[in-house]
Design a protein around this motif. Structure first.
Motif, PDB file in Angstrom:
ATOM      1  N   LEU A 183      66.500 -43.711  17.202  1.00  0.00           N
ATOM      2  CA  LEU A 183      65.636 -43.199  16.143  1.00  0.00           C
ATOM      3  C   LEU A 183      65.995 -41.759  15.788  1.00  0.00           C
ATOM      4  O   LEU A 183      66.015 -41.382  14.605  1.00  0.00           O
ATOM      5  N   ASN A 184      66.278 -40.958  16.809  1.00  0.00           N
ATOM      6  CA  ASN A 184      66.636 -39.566  16.555  1.00  0.00           C
ATOM      7  C   ASN A 184      67.979 -39.466  15.827  1.00  0.00           C
ATOM      8  O   ASN A 184      68.175 -38.600  14.962  1.00  0.00           O
ATOM      9  N   TYR A 185      68.901 -40.357  16.177  1.00  0.00           N
ATOM     10  CA  TYR A 185      70.200 -40.376  15.501  1.00  0.00           C
ATOM     11  C   TYR A 185      70.019 -40.735  14.018  1.00  0.00           C
ATOM     12  O   TYR A 185      70.651 -40.124  13.148  1.00  0.00           O
ATOM     13  N   ILE A 186      69.157 -41.700  13.737  1.00  0.00           N
ATOM     14  CA  ILE A 186      68.885 -42.066  12.344  1.00  0.00           C
ATOM     15  C   ILE A 186      68.263 -40.893  11.600  1.00  0.00           C
ATOM     16  O   ILE A 186      68.602 -40.626  10.434  1.00  0.00           O
ATOM     17  N   LYS A 187      67.358 -40.172  12.246  1.00  0.00           N
ATOM     18  CA  LYS A 187      66.745 -39.005  11.612  1.00  0.00           C
ATOM     19  C   LYS A 187      67.803 -37.962  11.267  1.00  0.00           C
ATOM     20  O   LYS A 187      67.763 -37.356  10.185  1.00  0.00           O
ATOM     21  N   ILE A 188      68.738 -37.737  12.178  1.00  0.00           N
ATOM     22  CA  ILE A 188      69.807 -36.763  11.913  1.00  0.00           C
ATOM     23  C   ILE A 188      70.588 -37.164  10.678  1.00  0.00           C
ATOM     24  O   ILE A 188      70.830 -36.351   9.769  1.00  0.00           O
ATOM     25  N   ARG A 189      71.002 -38.433  10.606  1.00  0.00           N
ATOM     26  CA  ARG A 189      71.788 -38.899   9.462  1.00  0.00           C
ATOM     27  C   ARG A 189      70.948 -38.911   8.184  1.00  0.00           C
ATOM     28  O   ARG A 189      71.471 -38.662   7.085  1.00  0.00           O
ATOM     29  N   THR A 190      69.642 -39.153   8.307  1.00  0.00           N
ATOM     30  CA  THR A 190      68.767 -39.156   7.131  1.00  0.00           C
ATOM     31  C   THR A 190      68.599 -37.747   6.591  1.00  0.00           C
ATOM     32  O   THR A 190      68.658 -37.530   5.363  1.00  0.00           O
TER      33      THR A 190
END
Length: 482
Positions: A183-190
């Motif tokens: 989830l944190n990785y997705i937030k970074i890319r978002t």
């Protein structure tokens, strides 16, 4: 002296016979035997979009690999070995494994060695000889509680179930860590995608400011149009710092999840990459799979087993406790005679302890345990309902956001065409400048929303598989026991 020794040895078989009778007289475990709760779950998911998923159970797979993002795979792999919460839960597993060993040891006799070295002088004034002697002794002592009514056996059952509950707690932490990293990785890319949309919008508005400035120079635009263009540019530039803050916080959070210091992943994660796209053929299995997959449900079931076993422990206090104890050794004043036949001693025999009156405390303790069993049974059922609810909601969120994502992609394409057309018409003097500003704002909003929707879609996929208990092999505990 020898006559007395012979008399003691003649009594020894009678003592052993009595002990054997005690041990063989129908040993049983009082209290209820544990039976796994039978909780009914639906045969299929109730969500309208459940038909969009495959019914096969693939929740135990490494779902993050379905994103086809090697960097995400590497981050989760590192977290699985270095996350501090996970290390703490593994240490707790070791603790309860040892606690089980402590309780299991009560099944066996306790044997110890004792030695004495005592120098003593008797008092002449008290009528003794006044002689000073040194006494030496060496022997063995043993004690064993005969588990006639199952107190020890129920204690082992409770400790074993507690150990297994802590194992499930560790598995739950592992699933949580995997999903938090993803989830944190997705937030970074978002955040990076949203920053990219902001920067693209800023570049476009800088071009509009240049165009309006040029047109104003030649009398083709008003000062108001120039001010409006500059205002729109400054407003877009103001969206960048908050996104940078959120991106920095997400990268630092990722470092902590991996057991690193904040800032250590800046170089690795600062380069912009696309938001990972979840697969279209997600598999969810059937509701009954959740009972086996989710560690929190498995933990709740083991906690119910703990309290059930403790009912037997409490009931065992209503019955007598039998123990067998003995000692054997040598004592002597002179070292040379320590191990002679005249220096040996022994004792062996059963003992009884029975609390026949306790003011109702034992019965009340049994009632306490019965109430705890009922509580744990309700907690188990509530955990199952919560898991089903979480899975249903995640399923709906994933499917609906996927539809929203498709609409937003069309919106972005249309908004780009609108900006291009309105800007060309404005250059030709065919539309007001307000049309240009509105179309640019609409494009920025739609592009920012699209980036967020892509992130939401990926996050909902992660939450769905976490709700299904995915990311670990529930048979691994059984395999490790063999």
């Amino acid at each position: 002296m020898r006559g007395k020794e012979k008399l003691k040895f003649k009594k020894l078989p009678a003592v052993l016979t009595m002990s054997a009778v005690i041990m063989l007289t129908g040993c049983t475990s009082v209290g209820p035997d544990y039976v796994s709760p039978d909780v009914k779950v639906p045969e299929k998911w109730s969500g309208e979009k459940a038909g969009d998923f495959k019914a096969e159970n693939r929740a135990s797979e490494q779902w993050w690999k379905l994103f086809n993002d090697p960097m995400l795979d590497g981050l989760i792999k590192e977290a699985s070995s270095s996350n501090l919460d996970l290390k703490e839960s593994m240490a707790r597993v070791d603790e309860y494994r040892s606690r089980l060993g402590v309780v299991t040891g009560d099944r066996y006799p306790a044997v110890g060695i004792e030695g004495d070295l005592l120098r003593q002088r008797t008092s002449e004034n008290a009528g003794y000889s006044g002689v000073t002697n040194t006494y030496k002794g060496l022997g063995l002592e043993a004690g064993w509680e005969i588990d006639l009514f199952g107190r020890v056996r129920r204690s082992i059952e409770a400790a074993k179930a507690n150990y297994e509950a802590v194992q499930e707690d560790k598995n739950d932490v592992m699933i949580s860590i995997n999903s938090r990293v993803a989830l944190n990785y997705i937030k970074i890319r978002t955040y990076q995608a949203r920053l990219s949309a902001s920067n693209s919008n800023i570049e476009l508005q800088q071009e509009v400011v240049r165009i309006t400035g040029s047109r104003f120079k030649y009398g083709l635009a008003t000062a108001l149009e120039v001010a409006q263009a500059e205002q729109a540019l400054a407003s877009s530039e103001a969206t960048v710092p908050p996104l940078r803050i959120q991106l920095s916080e997400a990268i630092n959070t990722m470092a902590v999840l991996l057991g690193r210091n904040p800032g250590e992943l800046n170089e690795l994660l600062s380069e912009q990459r696309e938001i990972p796209v979840p697969p279209k053929d997600a598999a969810i299995g059937v509701p009954a799979d959740i009972l086996r997959q989710r560690p929190d449900i498995r933990r709740a079931e083991r906690q119910l087993a703990v309290e059930t076993a403790r009912v037997g422990i409490a009931k065992a206090d209503l019955y007598p406790q039998f123990s067998l104890s003995g000692s054997f050794g040598y004592q002597s004043v002179a070292s040379r005679n320590l191990f002679s036949s005249g220096g040996n001693y022994f004792s062996i025999g059963p003992s009884l302890r029975w609390n026949i009156f306790s003011g109702g405390s034992i019965l009340n303790q049994i009632d306490v345990q019965d109430a705890l069993v009922r509580q744990k049974a309700i907690q188990y059922e509530n955990t199952v309902l919560g898991a089903l609810n979480e899975a249903e909601n995640s399923m709906t969120a994933y499917t609906e956001d996927s539809m929203r994502l498709g609409y937003l992609e069309k919106t972005v394409e249309a908004s780009k065409k609108t900006v291009e057309l309105s800007l060309n018409l404005y250059k030709q003097g065919l539309v007001d400048f307000e049309n240009v500003l509105n179309s640019q704002l609409s494009q920025f909003i739609s592009e920012d929303s699209l980036a967020q929707a892509r992130g939401d879609s990926a996050e909902n996929f992660i939450r769905l598989y976490a709700a299904l208990g995915g990311g670990w092999d529930p048979d691994s505990i059984v395999k490790n026991k063999k």
